[in-house]
Design a protein around this motif. Structure first.
Motif, PDB file in Angstrom:
ATOM      1  N   VAL A  14       4.769  14.732  -1.174  1.00 49.43           N
ATOM      2  CA  VAL A  14       5.507  14.165  -0.097  1.00 49.43           C
ATOM      3  C   VAL A  14       5.201  12.582   0.472  1.00 49.43           C
ATOM      4  CG1 VAL A  14       7.314  14.014   2.053  1.00 49.43           C
ATOM      5  CG2 VAL A  14       6.867  15.911   0.785  1.00 49.43           C
ATOM      6  N   ILE A  15       5.735  11.638   0.603  1.00 44.23           N
ATOM      7  CA  ILE A  15       4.961  10.024   1.093  1.00 44.23           C
ATOM      8  C   ILE A  15       5.948   9.555   1.931  1.00 44.23           C
ATOM      9  CG2 ILE A  15       3.898   7.301   0.257  1.00 44.23           C
ATOM     10  CD1 ILE A  15       3.616   9.134  -2.370  1.00 44.23           C
ATOM     11  N   PHE A  16       5.491   9.755   3.134  1.00 42.97           N
ATOM     12  CA  PHE A  16       6.101   8.424   3.685  1.00 42.97           C
ATOM     13  C   PHE A  16       5.793   7.713   4.111  1.00 42.97           C
ATOM     14  CE2 PHE A  16       5.875  13.064   5.616  1.00 42.97           C
ATOM     15  CZ  PHE A  16       7.639  13.636   6.006  1.00 42.97           C
ATOM     16  N   LEU A  17       6.882   6.034   4.239  1.00 44.51           N
ATOM     17  CA  LEU A  17       6.332   4.825   5.110  1.00 44.51           C
ATOM     18  C   LEU A  17       6.618   4.379   5.574  1.00 44.51           C
ATOM     19  CD1 LEU A  17       5.819   4.604   1.921  1.00 44.51           C
ATOM     20  CD2 LEU A  17       7.139   2.340   1.728  1.00 44.51           C
ATOM     21  N   SER A  18       5.925   4.153   6.986  1.00 49.09           N
ATOM     22  CA  SER A  18       5.816   4.720   8.187  1.00 49.09           C
ATOM     23  C   SER A  18       6.837   2.782   8.522  1.00 49.09           C
ATOM     24  CB  SER A  18       4.477   4.215   8.906  1.00 49.09           C
ATOM     25  OG  SER A  18       3.744   3.835   8.926  1.00 49.09           O
ATOM     26  N   GLY A  19       7.242   2.016   7.944  1.00 49.13           N
ATOM     27  CA  GLY A  19       7.632   1.207   8.452  1.00 49.13           C
ATOM     28  C   GLY A  19       9.326   0.752   6.957  1.00 49.13           C
ATOM     29  N   SER A  20       9.794  -0.350   7.396  1.00 46.29           N
ATOM     30  CA  SER A  20      10.383  -0.709   6.409  1.00 46.29           C
ATOM     31  C   SER A  20       9.921  -1.734   5.321  1.00 46.29           C
ATOM     32  CB  SER A  20      11.332  -1.252   6.479  1.00 46.29           C
ATOM     33  OG  SER A  20      10.951  -3.157   7.090  1.00 46.29           O
ATOM     34  N   VAL A  21      10.668  -1.749   4.330  1.00 45.61           N
ATOM     35  CA  VAL A  21      10.446  -2.280   2.614  1.00 45.61           C
ATOM     36  C   VAL A  21      11.602  -2.901   2.298  1.00 45.61           C
ATOM     37  CG1 VAL A  21       8.076  -1.338   2.178  1.00 45.61           C
ATOM     38  CG2 VAL A  21      10.098  -0.017   1.582  1.00 45.61           C
ATOM     39  N   PRO A  22      11.434  -4.436   1.441  1.00 45.00           N
ATOM     40  CA  PRO A  22      12.422  -4.517   0.511  1.00 45.00           C
ATOM     41  C   PRO A  22      13.206  -4.135  -0.261  1.00 45.00           C
ATOM     42  CG  PRO A  22      10.934  -6.984   0.746  1.00 45.00           C
ATOM     43  CD  PRO A  22      10.153  -5.160   1.724  1.00 45.00           C
ATOM     44  N   LEU A  50      16.594   0.813  11.274  1.00 43.01           N
ATOM     45  CA  LEU A  50      16.396  -0.489  11.574  1.00 43.01           C
ATOM     46  C   LEU A  50      15.054  -0.471  11.336  1.00 43.01           C
ATOM     47  CD1 LEU A  50      18.313  -3.184  13.343  1.00 43.01           C
ATOM     48  CD2 LEU A  50      17.883  -3.326  10.213  1.00 43.01           C
ATOM     49  N   ALA A  51      14.314  -0.816  11.305  1.00 42.72           N
ATOM     50  CA  ALA A  51      12.614  -0.855  11.088  1.00 42.72           C
ATOM     51  C   ALA A  51      11.749  -1.879  10.606  1.00 42.72           C
ATOM     52  CB  ALA A  51      11.471   0.534  10.474  1.00 42.72           C
ATOM     53  N   PRO A  52       9.852  -1.651  11.761  1.00 41.67           N
ATOM     54  CA  PRO A  52      10.036  -3.540  11.279  1.00 41.67           C
ATOM     55  C   PRO A  52       9.173  -3.183   9.791  1.00 41.67           C
ATOM     56  CG  PRO A  52       7.985  -1.676  12.515  1.00 41.67           C
ATOM     57  CD  PRO A  52       9.581  -1.270  12.594  1.00 41.67           C
ATOM     58  N   ARG A  53       9.005  -4.404   9.029  1.00 36.66           N
ATOM     59  CA  ARG A  53       8.392  -4.523   7.841  1.00 36.66           C
ATOM     60  C   ARG A  53       6.758  -3.886   7.875  1.00 36.66           C
ATOM     61  NH1 ARG A  53      10.589  -4.728   4.969  1.00 36.66           N
ATOM     62  NH2 ARG A  53      12.243  -7.026   4.883  1.00 36.66           N
ATOM     63  N   LEU A  54       6.705  -2.857   6.433  1.00 32.59           N
ATOM     64  CA  LEU A  54       5.238  -2.588   7.222  1.00 32.59           C
ATOM     65  C   LEU A  54       4.380  -3.666   6.355  1.00 32.59           C
ATOM     66  CD1 LEU A  54       4.055   0.713   7.022  1.00 32.59           C
ATOM     67  CD2 LEU A  54       4.752   0.681   4.446  1.00 32.59           C
ATOM     68  N   GLN A  55       3.310  -3.011   7.094  1.00 31.26           N
ATOM     69  CA  GLN A  55       2.138  -4.361   6.818  1.00 31.26           C
ATOM     70  C   GLN A  55       1.595  -4.058   6.059  1.00 31.26           C
ATOM     71  OE1 GLN A  55       1.544  -6.778   9.113  1.00 31.26           O
ATOM     72  NE2 GLN A  55       3.010  -5.435  10.169  1.00 31.26           N
ATOM     73  N   ASN A  65      12.022 -11.589   6.084  1.00 32.88           N
ATOM     74  CA  ASN A  65      12.405 -11.683   7.592  1.00 32.88           C
ATOM     75  C   ASN A  65      11.123 -10.487   8.170  1.00 32.88           C
ATOM     76  OD1 ASN A  65      14.347 -13.031   6.650  1.00 32.88           O
ATOM     77  ND2 ASN A  65      15.858 -10.500   6.035  1.00 32.88           N
ATOM     78  N   ARG A  66      11.149 -11.004   9.106  1.00 32.46           N
ATOM     79  CA  ARG A  66       9.645 -10.439   9.960  1.00 32.46           C
ATOM     80  C   ARG A  66      10.650  -9.962  11.150  1.00 32.46           C
ATOM     81  NH1 ARG A  66       4.415  -9.894  10.741  1.00 32.46           N
ATOM     82  NH2 ARG A  66       4.298 -11.249   9.006  1.00 32.46           N
TER      83      ARG A  66
END
Length: 221
Positions: free
Chosen positions: A150-158, A206-211, A217-218
């Motif tokens: 399992v891989i989680f990304l804790s924010g959004s990505v394009p 919706l989620a903020p962009r993953l650093q 867009n930010r």
């Protein structure tokens, strides 16, 4: 505020209506104390249906995702007791703590050194020993430590980088919020073969962009 009542209301009024009905997930949300992972300045927001900023100053966009989003991701991941989990973006350590109760091990990558240190402290205080928090840019994942179930990304990505998809085991699942403001969807990508992946998009959010990942867009928090 009575935390137990607030936690019960969070589960019943926010999380169940979002079709999170898995009994193990709901039990975990009751057992793992979310308020202990929230920064002191925002403790009163621990059970509110919103993203919670993790630091007043520092890397922009670092937040705890809304409880219903965390819960739905956890349910959709269907983590098994033998699973090896990779999380990109540790934040407060709360999602890693939830996953740790279901998985064999969790490796969590956090680009912000202050957040990585605080997450380690939060996890230690919660008595969780099967999570490693590594202070590093997670956009390339951790290929030397994979493959992962399992891989989680804790924010959004394009879009989800192929380098991360390559780190899934066959049958492994990657979960992320994919898209651009204002249209984003939760994506569950399952590796079905050596060079085959299957994507489902079960819900909008919706989620903020993953650093560390490209952004056009930010979000502001």
């Amino acid at each position: 505020m009575n935390n137990d009542i607030a936690r019960f209301n969070m589960i019943e009024q926010q999380i169940r209506p979002w079709e999170v009905l898995d009994g193990q997930v709901l039990s975990l949300l009751s057992a793992v104390k979310r308020e202990n992972f929230v920064p002191m300045a925002n403790k009163a927001l621990a059970f509110v249906d919103m993203e919670i900023p993790l630091q007043a100053h520092g890397t922009q966009g670092q937040v705890m995702l809304a409880p219903r989003v965390e819960a739905r991701f956890l349910q959709d991941a269907a983590i098994q007791p033998t699973d090896k989990v990779l999380e990109i973006g540790t934040g407060s350590g709360y999602m890693a703590a939830l996953a740790a109760h279901q998985a064999a091990s969790v490796l969590s990558l956090e680009i912000d050194s202050n957040l990585a240190q605080q997450a380690r402290a939060n996890l230690q205080a919660a008595g969780i020993t099967n999570v490693e928090v590594r202070n590093t840019d997670g956009c390339q994942g951790a290929p030397a430590d994979g493959p992962f179930d399992v891989i989680f990304l804790s924010g959004s990505v394009p879009e989800v980088p192929q380098v991360l998809l390559n780190q899934l085991k066959t049958g492994g699942r990657l979960l992320a919020v994919v898209g651009e403001d204002p249209v984003m969807r939760a994506s569950v990508i399952t590796r079905t073969g050596e060079q085959q992946w299957q994507t489902s998009e079960p819900w909008d959010t919706l989620a903020p962009r993953l650093q560390g990942f490209p952004e056009h867009n930010r979000f502001s928090f």
